[in-house]
Design a protein around this motif. Sequence first.
Motif, PDB file in Angstrom:
ATOM      1  N   ALA A 194       0.837  -1.208   0.000  1.00  0.00           N
ATOM      2  CA  ALA A 194       0.000   0.000   0.000  1.00  0.00           C
ATOM      3  C   ALA A 194       0.868   1.252   0.000  1.00  0.00           C
ATOM      4  N   LEU A 195       1.909   1.227   0.834  1.00  0.00           N
ATOM      5  CA  LEU A 195       2.798   2.389   0.936  1.00  0.00           C
ATOM      6  C   LEU A 195       3.461   2.697  -0.407  1.00  0.00           C
ATOM      7  N   LEU A 196       3.992   1.643  -1.044  1.00  0.00           N
ATOM      8  CA  LEU A 196       4.732   1.849  -2.296  1.00  0.00           C
ATOM      9  C   LEU A 196       3.795   2.235  -3.438  1.00  0.00           C
ATOM     10  N   SER A 197       2.577   1.702  -3.404  1.00  0.00           N
ATOM     11  CA  SER A 197       1.613   2.042  -4.449  1.00  0.00           C
ATOM     12  C   SER A 197       1.259   3.525  -4.402  1.00  0.00           C
ATOM     13  N   THR A 198       1.197   4.095  -3.182  1.00  0.00           N
ATOM     14  CA  THR A 198       0.873   5.530  -3.087  1.00  0.00           C
ATOM     15  C   THR A 198       1.986   6.373  -3.718  1.00  0.00           C
ATOM     16  N   GLN A 199       3.188   5.803  -3.818  1.00  0.00           N
ATOM     17  CA  GLN A 199       4.323   6.543  -4.398  1.00  0.00           C
ATOM     18  C   GLN A 199       4.483   6.240  -5.892  1.00  0.00           C
ATOM     19  N   GLN A 200       3.454   5.668  -6.477  1.00  0.00           N
ATOM     20  CA  GLN A 200       3.438   5.365  -7.916  1.00  0.00           C
ATOM     21  C   GLN A 200       4.395   4.257  -8.337  1.00  0.00           C
ATOM     22  N   TYR A 201       4.863   3.458  -7.376  1.00  0.00           N
ATOM     23  CA  TYR A 201       5.670   2.310  -7.784  1.00  0.00           C
ATOM     24  C   TYR A 201       4.713   1.206  -8.215  1.00  0.00           C
ATOM     25  N   ASP A 202       5.182   0.412  -9.144  1.00  0.00           N
ATOM     26  CA  ASP A 202       4.423  -0.726  -9.615  1.00  0.00           C
ATOM     27  C   ASP A 202       4.865  -1.911  -8.740  1.00  0.00           C
ATOM     28  N   VAL A 203       3.962  -2.422  -7.890  1.00  0.00           N
ATOM     29  CA  VAL A 203       4.355  -3.394  -6.867  1.00  0.00           C
ATOM     30  C   VAL A 203       3.891  -4.806  -7.202  1.00  0.00           C
ATOM     31  N   VAL A 204       4.782  -5.778  -7.053  1.00  0.00           N
ATOM     32  CA  VAL A 204       4.396  -7.186  -7.141  1.00  0.00           C
ATOM     33  C   VAL A 204       4.844  -7.859  -5.843  1.00  0.00           C
ATOM     34  N   GLU A 205       4.154  -8.933  -5.467  1.00  0.00           N
ATOM     35  CA  GLU A 205       4.407  -9.546  -4.164  1.00  0.00           C
ATOM     36  C   GLU A 205       4.614 -11.047  -4.250  1.00  0.00           C
ATOM     37  N   ALA A 206       5.447 -11.559  -3.354  1.00  0.00           N
ATOM     38  CA  ALA A 206       5.612 -13.008  -3.224  1.00  0.00           C
ATOM     39  C   ALA A 206       5.703 -13.325  -1.734  1.00  0.00           C
ATOM     40  N   ALA A 207       5.184 -14.505  -1.342  1.00  0.00           N
ATOM     41  CA  ALA A 207       5.141 -14.862   0.077  1.00  0.00           C
ATOM     42  C   ALA A 207       6.245 -15.833   0.490  1.00  0.00           C
ATOM     43  N   ASP A 208       7.022 -16.310  -0.466  1.00  0.00           N
ATOM     44  CA  ASP A 208       8.143 -17.180  -0.105  1.00  0.00           C
ATOM     45  C   ASP A 208       9.278 -17.017  -1.117  1.00  0.00           C
ATOM     46  N   GLY A 209      10.409 -17.617  -0.793  1.00  0.00           N
ATOM     47  CA  GLY A 209      11.608 -17.409  -1.588  1.00  0.00           C
ATOM     48  C   GLY A 209      11.522 -17.969  -2.998  1.00  0.00           C
ATOM     49  N   GLN A 210      10.913 -19.142  -3.105  1.00  0.00           N
ATOM     50  CA  GLN A 210      10.859 -19.806  -4.412  1.00  0.00           C
ATOM     51  C   GLN A 210       9.994 -19.022  -5.396  1.00  0.00           C
ATOM     52  N   SER A 211       8.772 -18.633  -4.946  1.00  0.00           N
ATOM     53  CA  SER A 211       7.923 -17.870  -5.860  1.00  0.00           C
ATOM     54  C   SER A 211       8.508 -16.474  -6.053  1.00  0.00           C
ATOM     55  N   GLY A 212       9.225 -15.986  -5.042  1.00  0.00           N
ATOM     56  CA  GLY A 212       9.897 -14.691  -5.187  1.00  0.00           C
ATOM     57  C   GLY A 212      10.905 -14.728  -6.324  1.00  0.00           C
ATOM     58  N   PHE A 213      11.666 -15.820  -6.395  1.00  0.00           N
ATOM     59  CA  PHE A 213      12.655 -15.931  -7.466  1.00  0.00           C
ATOM     60  C   PHE A 213      11.969 -16.005  -8.832  1.00  0.00           C
ATOM     61  N   SER A 214      10.887 -16.782  -8.919  1.00  0.00           N
ATOM     62  CA  SER A 214      10.151 -16.878 -10.191  1.00  0.00           C
ATOM     63  C   SER A 214       9.642 -15.500 -10.619  1.00  0.00           C
ATOM     64  N   MET A 215       9.124 -14.743  -9.646  1.00  0.00           N
ATOM     65  CA  MET A 215       8.591 -13.423  -9.986  1.00  0.00           C
ATOM     66  C   MET A 215       9.700 -12.457 -10.349  1.00  0.00           C
ATOM     67  N   ALA A 216      10.863 -12.604  -9.707  1.00  0.00           N
ATOM     68  CA  ALA A 216      11.996 -11.739 -10.054  1.00  0.00           C
ATOM     69  C   ALA A 216      12.382 -11.975 -11.515  1.00  0.00           C
ATOM     70  N   LEU A 217      12.329 -13.248 -11.940  1.00  0.00           N
ATOM     71  CA  LEU A 217      12.687 -13.567 -13.327  1.00  0.00           C
ATOM     72  C   LEU A 217      11.626 -13.045 -14.301  1.00  0.00           C
ATOM     73  N   SER A 218      10.347 -13.231 -13.949  1.00  0.00           N
ATOM     74  CA  SER A 218       9.305 -12.850 -14.909  1.00  0.00           C
ATOM     75  C   SER A 218       9.035 -11.348 -14.933  1.00  0.00           C
ATOM     76  N   HIS A 219       9.204 -10.665 -13.792  1.00  0.00           N
ATOM     77  CA  HIS A 219       8.873  -9.226 -13.757  1.00  0.00           C
ATOM     78  C   HIS A 219      10.091  -8.313 -13.884  1.00  0.00           C
ATOM     79  N   ASN A 220      11.260  -8.850 -13.667  1.00  0.00           N
ATOM     80  CA  ASN A 220      12.491  -8.055 -13.714  1.00  0.00           C
ATOM     81  C   ASN A 220      12.373  -6.724 -12.952  1.00  0.00           C
ATOM     82  N   PRO A 221      12.075  -6.798 -11.642  1.00  0.00           N
ATOM     83  CA  PRO A 221      11.907  -5.559 -10.870  1.00  0.00           C
ATOM     84  C   PRO A 221      13.234  -4.810 -10.704  1.00  0.00           C
TER      85      PRO A 221
END
Length: 230
Positions: A19-46
Amino acid sequence: MSKILIIEDDLSIRHFLSALLSTQQYDVVEAADGQSGFSMALSHNPSVIILDLGLPDIDGVSWIRNYKQLINSTIIVVTARDDHPSKVAALDAGADDYLTKPFNSGELLARIRVAYRHLSQRNSAVALPSQFCYKDLRIDFEKGRVFLNDTEVHLTPIEHQILLFLAKNQGRVLTSRMIIKEVWGSTATEGDAQNLRVVMANLRRKIEPSTTRPSYILTVTGVGYRFNDD
Ligand code: CA
């Protein structure tokens, strides 16, 4: 460009961050564990990843060690209060910065702005500046000379190298181990931690107006040093 990935298993913290980052116009994606975090890092390239160190499936430090080389993101770790060993381990593993829980929103946003500033510096193709100025200190990179209020400061080669390394990473926390590796290279030994403290004390005596309240090289207790950027 301004995409941020939050890897955090605590739902309330994750939602707060999102919520905090969205108010600052950042495009936010979330992951709840390390494995899905890595997959999202690869697919979203944050550009920036905010990484909790206590994840359910993998320790955050191991996450950085395993994946840092495979992604392009700046990593800001979030860790429990005063947990110096894990901060140091995370920075040594390749984290770019850290925040201590519970963190202050303003501080988090400031760290993210620093991360973006470093990213844009890294990405810009401009030639390195020929000098660095901060407060009364001026480093002339080409001539290899340091000035304080336009008076030359005479540094030993090691003092000079440490000052340059810190100034070039202004605002970023460097662990003692990172500095030792930079200065003494792969020949570094256990005794170099003591040597670093001695060199740092000498360097501060030469450039700081007050060694008890440094204006340039700040001590980050239990972690290392940071060149002031206030
Ligand atoms: Ca956690």
